[in-house]
Structures are given as C-alpha cells and as structure tokens.
Design a protein around this motif. Structure first.
Motif, PDB file in Angstrom:
ATOM      1  N   LYS A  60      -4.483   0.954  -6.756  1.00  0.00           N
ATOM      2  CA  LYS A  60      -5.811   0.915  -6.133  1.00  0.00           C
ATOM      3  C   LYS A  60      -6.600  -0.294  -6.620  1.00  0.00           C
ATOM      4  O   LYS A  60      -7.280  -0.976  -5.840  1.00  0.00           O
ATOM      5  N   ALA A  61      -6.520  -0.559  -7.925  1.00  0.00           N
ATOM      6  CA  ALA A  61      -7.241  -1.705  -8.476  1.00  0.00           C
ATOM      7  C   ALA A  61      -6.706  -3.022  -7.915  1.00  0.00           C
ATOM      8  O   ALA A  61      -7.478  -3.944  -7.612  1.00  0.00           O
ATOM      9  N   ASN A  91       2.806   3.732  -3.075  1.00  0.00           N
ATOM     10  CA  ASN A  91       2.887   4.905  -2.203  1.00  0.00           C
ATOM     11  C   ASN A  91       1.788   4.855  -1.147  1.00  0.00           C
ATOM     12  O   ASN A  91       0.605   4.982  -1.470  1.00  0.00           O
ATOM     13  N   GLU A  92       2.180   4.678   0.112  1.00  0.00           N
ATOM     14  CA  GLU A  92       1.197   4.597   1.190  1.00  0.00           C
ATOM     15  C   GLU A  92       0.368   5.875   1.309  1.00  0.00           C
ATOM     16  O   GLU A  92      -0.767   5.845   1.754  1.00  0.00           O
ATOM     17  N   LYS A  93       0.957   6.996   0.912  1.00  0.00           N
ATOM     18  CA  LYS A  93       0.244   8.270   0.996  1.00  0.00           C
ATOM     19  C   LYS A  93      -0.409   8.662  -0.331  1.00  0.00           C
ATOM     20  O   LYS A  93      -0.698   9.833  -0.561  1.00  0.00           O
ATOM     21  N   ASP A  94      -0.656   7.686  -1.163  1.00  0.00           N
ATOM     22  CA  ASP A  94      -1.417   7.922  -2.383  1.00  0.00           C
ATOM     23  C   ASP A  94      -2.771   8.521  -1.974  1.00  0.00           C
ATOM     24  O   ASP A  94      -3.525   7.901  -1.226  1.00  0.00           O
ATOM     25  N   ALA A 106      -4.202   6.086   0.890  1.00  0.00           N
ATOM     26  CA  ALA A 106      -4.523   4.702   0.523  1.00  0.00           C
ATOM     27  C   ALA A 106      -4.050   3.694   1.559  1.00  0.00           C
ATOM     28  O   ALA A 106      -4.724   2.707   1.840  1.00  0.00           O
ATOM     29  N   ASN A 107      -2.840   3.894   2.135  1.00  0.00           N
ATOM     30  CA  ASN A 107      -2.321   2.965   3.151  1.00  0.00           C
ATOM     31  C   ASN A 107      -2.364   1.510   2.675  1.00  0.00           C
ATOM     32  O   ASN A 107      -2.777   0.615   3.407  1.00  0.00           O
ATOM     33  N   VAL A 139       5.805  -1.624  11.109  1.00  0.00           N
ATOM     34  CA  VAL A 139       6.545  -1.540   9.849  1.00  0.00           C
ATOM     35  C   VAL A 139       5.792  -0.659   8.850  1.00  0.00           C
ATOM     36  O   VAL A 139       6.289   0.371   8.405  1.00  0.00           O
ATOM     37  N   HIS A 140       4.593  -1.068   8.509  1.00  0.00           N
ATOM     38  CA  HIS A 140       3.770  -0.298   7.566  1.00  0.00           C
ATOM     39  C   HIS A 140       2.693   0.433   8.376  1.00  0.00           C
ATOM     40  O   HIS A 140       1.535   0.031   8.411  1.00  0.00           O
TER      41      HIS A 140
END
Length: 278
Positions: A60-61, A91-94, A106-107, A139-140
């Motif tokens: 995140k930082a 992790n995209e689903k953080d 977070a994506n 892709v993402h």
C-alpha cells in the motif's frame, strides 16, 4: 474510484516517548495527501518503502508513493513505480477495510495500469496510453464483488478507449468500442451517449441514423451462451457492424416477449433518444 490506497483510520498523534510504527508513518502520509500536501506525504510513504519492505503495509505504501509522485507532477518517478508494481507479486484483492460504499480491494496493478494510461495520454503518447489501458482492461482486471460496479467500470473504460481512438483520428474504432456498452441496465451510460453524439454530429448520414437504428431493432436476434454449465439466451442487435447485447442471460421460455422487451429497452434508452434528436 479513490486512487489513494488507505488503511483503517488510526490515531495519528503519537506519544513523544513511543516509537513510531510503520502504520503511524502511513497514516501521516494519508493525512498529508488528503490535506493537499503530496510532498510531505511522499516523505512518509518513502520512509516505509525504504525501511520496511517486509511489513504488511509495504504494498500500500509503495503504490501510494507512486500516486503521490503523480499528484506532485513527478511523472517520471511515478512511471517507474507503477511499471514496477506490474511485475510485483502484490495481491490485487488485498482488502482496504473501508466503508460499505468504498472500494473493497487494493487493485494495485489495475490502478497502476490505469494511471500509466493517464500519464501517457496526458503526454499525447497515445500508443502507450492504449497499451496500458488494454493491460488494465484485459490483464490486470478490476476486482469488485458488485456487478453494478463492474458495469460502470466497463462504461468508463469504453469512453477511455474511444477518446484515445478519437485523438488518433480512428473514428470508426471509437464508435465500435462505445456501442457494446450503450445499452446497460446496470450502469449510467450517459457518458457513452455523449461521446457517440460527438461522433455522430459530424457524420454526413446523421439524419438517417434513426432509420438505421430502427431497422436494427426490428432485427433483434438471439445468441446462446454457456455459463456455469447452463445455457442462457442473450438478445442482441447489430448496429454499424457492432453487436450490442440488450438483454444478457435472459430466459428462453418466451422469446417473443423477450424480443419485445429488448426492443422497448432500446427505444427507451438515452442512446435512441440521442439518435432521434440528430
């Protein structure tokens, strides 16, 4: 979509004898950024990035540091971070642990791809902008548990594609990316309609577009789709060579009624009213 990734709000003040934790630096950075001081926010997030790579809040930082560089117009530094995030194992689903109406995940890579798209678009490097928009789109991809949020994101993405193609003078392609999203019961399609109106207002055949659309409505057809071991019926029309899905995964028990409903949906849409007004 909020572009800054936040943690659950903690008390920012720290007792003078207490050692500051990474979360304290994080919240200080978030407060500085929300208060319009990206340079101070950069210092807080950069401290975590430089000294706490193994901490859970590092992803995140790191993303937020890139975003603060973006907001502070340090575009080259922002690009380096966003491109690097695409190669990280974040992790995209953080979870973001926000409120009910906030973004749930977070994506990181999706957001970074979209910001790279925006950076290159603003610099009029349209090939690169198109590349990173496609990365974000295919892709993402965007993670959210709500179908309406996905529908609205698809509308937003279609407009982004169209604007790039317009800048590249490829007006047919701009129309082709907008039309599939123009009838959508689960999203506000007004941005699509407005973009199409710009394209149609300069067309020599604009006064005949309503006739063409009426003919397409009269020729609504069905397409079978398999999903989760079940077969569904989609009701579609073809306008200017582009398939527009009007009803997705509808019932095939009464196709005549579904055909009528699909035709009504199109004729009551903002798209039809816009074409009618040309």
């Amino acid at each position: 979509m909020k572009r800054l990734v936040l943690l659950p709000m903690l008390c920012v003040s720290v007792m003078i004898w207490a050692q500051k934790m990474p979360s304290d630096y994080f919240q200080e950075g978030a407060v500085m950024m929300e208060g319009g001081n990206p340079q101070k926010a950069i210092e807080s997030f950069k401290y975590i990035v430089d000294h706490h790579k193994s901490n859970d809040i590092y992803p995140k930082a790191y993303y937020n540091l890139g975003y603060c560089y973006y907001e502070n117009r340090q575009y080259d530094k922002a690009k380096v971070i966003f491109r690097d995030i695409l190669n990280q194992g974040f992790n995209e689903k953080d979870p973001l642990n926000g409120g009910l109406m906030d973004e749930p995940y977070a994506n990181y890579k999706h957001r970074s791809s979209r910001l790279l798209y925006q950076l290159y678009f603003d610099q009029e490097e349209y090939d690169s902008a198109l590349h990173y928009l496609a990365v974000a789109d295919t892709v993402h991809t965007y993670n959210h548990f709500c179908g309406n949020a996905h529908a609205q994101a698809s509308v937003h993405t279609a407009v982004n594609y169209a604007v790039i193609y317009e800048r590249m003078k490829d007006f047919d392609q701009a129309e082709a990316v907008l039309l599939p999203e123009v009838i959508n019961e689960f999203a506000n399609t007004q941005p699509i309609v407005e973009e199409l109106e710009k394209l149609y207002e300069v067309r020599d055949d604009r006064t005949s577009l309503k006739t063409q659309l009426d003919q397409a409505i009269d020729s609504i057809y069905t397409v079978e789709e398999k999903w989760n071991d079940r077969t569904y019926t989609n009701y579609c029309l073809n306008f200017h060579g582009t398939e527009i899905e009007v009803i997705s995964r509808g019932s095939d028990h009464d196709k005549d009624e579904a055909m009528k409903r699909a035709a009504t949906l199109v004729r009551e849409s903002g798209f039809y009213k816009m074409v009618e007004s040309l």
